[in-house]
Design an enzyme around this catalytic site. Structure first.
Site, short mmCIF file in Angstrom:
data_model
loop_
_atom_site.label_atom_id
_atom_site.label_comp_id
_atom_site.label_asym_id
_atom_site.label_seq_id
_atom_site.Cartn_x
_atom_site.Cartn_y
_atom_site.Cartn_z
N TYR A 112 -4.26 3.93 -8.35
CA TYR A 112 -4.57 4.29 -6.84
C TYR A 112 -3.40 3.68 -6.07
CZ TYR A 112 -6.76 4.94 -2.16
OH TYR A 112 -6.85 5.15 -0.92
N ASP A 130 3.16 -1.97 -7.50
CA ASP A 130 2.20 -1.87 -6.39
C ASP A 130 1.24 -3.07 -6.54
OD1 ASP A 130 -0.31 0.69 -5.17
OD2 ASP A 130 0.23 -1.56 -4.76
N LYS A 164 -3.86 -6.15 1.67
CA LYS A 164 -4.96 -7.04 1.58
C LYS A 164 -4.55 -8.89 1.65
CE LYS A 164 -6.80 -3.74 -1.92
NZ LYS A 164 -7.85 -3.14 -1.47
P1 KE4 Z 1 -5.08 0.39 1.91
O1 KE4 Z 1 -4.52 1.57 2.45
O2 KE4 Z 1 -6.38 0.76 1.56
O3 KE4 Z 1 -4.83 -1.03 2.64
O4 KE4 Z 1 -4.33 0.21 0.49
C1 KE4 Z 1 -4.21 1.44 -0.44
C2 KE4 Z 1 -4.17 0.77 -1.70
C3 KE4 Z 1 -2.90 0.78 -2.48
N1 KE4 Z 1 -2.70 0.23 -3.55
C4 KE4 Z 1 -3.73 -0.26 -4.59
C5 KE4 Z 1 -3.52 -0.97 -5.79
C6 KE4 Z 1 -4.94 -0.27 -3.75
O5 KE4 Z 1 -5.80 -0.86 -4.52
C7 KE4 Z 1 -5.24 0.11 -2.52
C8 KE4 Z 1 -6.62 0.28 -1.95
N2 KE4 Z 1 -7.65 -0.50 -2.66
C9 KE4 Z 1 -8.97 0.29 -2.43
C10 KE4 Z 1 -9.76 -0.68 -3.44
N3 KE4 Z 1 -9.48 -0.36 -4.89
C11 KE4 Z 1 -9.25 -0.12 -1.26
C12 KE4 Z 1 -10.79 0.07 -0.66
C13 KE4 Z 1 -10.92 1.45 0.03
O6 KE4 Z 1 -10.37 2.37 -0.08
O7 KE4 Z 1 -11.72 1.46 0.94
#
Ligand code: KE4
Length: 423
Positions: free
Chosen positions: A143, A238, A266
């Site tokens: 993701y 990523d 994060k």
């Molecule tokens: P954000 O846009 O949520 O800050 O980051 C996206 C993203 C990009 N790359 C990786 C590897 C990620 O894990 C994420 C977002 N992680 C999820 C949880 N695994 C966020 C939680 C959510 O969507 O509420």
């Protein structure tokens, strides 16, 4: 679940889609209702009904120092007293850029954004601008946020082409997104044979933490580095989750890989909204206004977020990651043994301060394996642990997180709760 959370959720469902501002928080995957959190300190959460939990989610990764860390909170408070947003450069943007670049040798420049999604979206646009190519290869189960090009599902039997993974994503957008199974270097080689000259980039979670926790098999990341170099594509790591968690220098430091671009989120915001993308100067200098690849953001480099990130990285630089890994592994292995004694199939991969209980007879090496786990058992485990004050990620496709402030007492309480679980 107690009344106040339930009442708030019922009201929220009238005002916010699904009652939450991010889908996974709705706890649909574990047939539960979300808890509304009133406050958090250290590795403990308190919900609006006054119940306390030991937190193994840590806001999906950022809170590696624990919640309400004294240094981070003080930095944010001080920054707030100087105004909350200037829409102009501030000293801490320079300091945080310097800190991130110093931590990762592959980085020569970095651009701050406001989320991991913005970071990966921008990194892909840059790779396309730099190479003049359109196609991107991602891995099934990884993701990278919710930008259109990444919301692709496996398409026809051809296996590599994609179809939209959700309504609202045009087929034309994901037509340039190729998919391969994680850890399948042969599939990647096949992709490059067919489309190598069209591939702008390969984007990968160097440790896949959005299908549970899937570790890269020997040679996988090295193979991606070799193939992207051979065909003139960019390798994008990523590290939104693994950055400053897999090691202080991220997964790239741990595995000795030199990606062309890296994305962050994060932890570098210390709990405030920060993302970033960075890499070699020859690429990054093609980002506006220095170069022609456009990217922008009103709140990018926000002074409060920069202060939180700086305080966080400054403290992390002094932490013992090896000791945290040892504590995490010891806890995860004890948890695995307890569950094994209950006669359920269990795998428990760990890496650094991450762990993942897969209810599966066999190790999980890709998304198909992750889908094949017994998610009903996970749901039962989740519910019983939460009822005993242990707050796990509400999905078998997420990863457990440990902070530097989880104590042996916290681990013992979690293991005691696991002993009381029945299937
Ligand atoms: P954000 O846009 O949520 O800050 O980051 C996206 C993203 C990009 N790359 C990786 C590897 C990620 O894990 C994420 C977002 N992680 C999820 C949880 N695994 C966020 C939680 C959510 O969507 O509420």
């Amino acid at each position: 679940m107690d009344d106040t959370s339930r009442q708030l959720f019922e009201k929220a469902c009238q005002l916010i889609p699904g009652g939450v501002n991010s889908p996974v928080r709705a706890c649909h995957n574990v047939d539960s209702l979300p808890l509304f959190i009133a406050e958090a300190h250290g590795c403990h959460l308190k919900d609006v009904d006054g119940r306390e939990y030991i937190d193994f989610v840590l806001s999906w990764g950022p809170m590696i120092l624990g919640h309400d860390d004294t240094d981070v909170t003080a930095a944010v408070r001080a920054a707030a007293g100087r105004g909350t947003s200037y829409g102009a450069p501030c000293p801490d943007e320079v300091a945080l850029a310097e800190a991130v670049i110093a931590a990762l040798p592959s980085l020569e420049m970095v651009r701050m954004v406001n989320s991991g999604t913005e970071a990966t979206m921008s990194a892909l646009r840059l790779a396309r601008g730099v190479t003049g190519r359109n196609k991107v290869l991602k891995f099934v189960g990884c993701y990278h946020g919710h930008a259109d090009p990444f919301l692709a599902a496996a398409g026809s039997g051809v296996a590599t082409f994609s179809i939209p993974g959700t309504p609202g994503v045009p087929e034309a957008v994901v037509a340039d997104t190729l998919l391969a199974p994680y850890n399948d270097l042969e599939a990647v080689q096949e992709c490059f044979k067919r489309h190598g000259e069209e591939l702008a980039a390969v984007i990968v979670e160097p440790v896949a933490a959005n299908m549970g926790l899937v570790l890269p098999e020997a040679g996988f990341l090295e193979g991606l580095r070799s193939l992207t170099s051979q065909y003139g594509s960019l390798l994008i790591f990523d590290e939104v989750i693994t950055g400053f968690r897999a090691a202080f220098g991220g997964a790239q430091a741990r595995f000795g890989i030199d990606p062309d671009l890296t994305t962050f989120g994060k932890i570098i915001g210390g709990g405030l909204p920060v993302g970033a993308f960075g890499g070699k100067r020859c690429y990054m200098e093609q980002v506006a206004p220095k170069g022609a690849v456009y990217q922008a953001g009103t709140l990018s480099g926000n002074p409060l977020a920069m202060a939180a990130g700086l305080a966080t990285l400054g403290k992390l630089a002094r932490q013992d990651y090896s000791a945290l890994e040892t504590r995490t592994r010891s806890f995860a292995e004890a948890l695995r043994d307890i569950l094994q004694e209950k006669g359920v199939p269990i795998q428990m991969p760990t890496l650094a301060s991450m762990f993942c209980p897969y209810f599966s007879e066999k190790p999980v090496r890709n998304f198909d394996d992750a889908k094949g786990c017994n998610h009903a058992l996970f749901t039962s485990f989740y519910k019983q642990m939460r009822a005993q004050g242990i707050y796990l990620a509400p999905s078998g496709y997420e990863t457990g997180m440990v902070s530097f402030v989880h104590s042996e007492e916290d681990f013992s309480r979690a293991l005691e709760a696991a002993h009381k679980v029945s299937f």
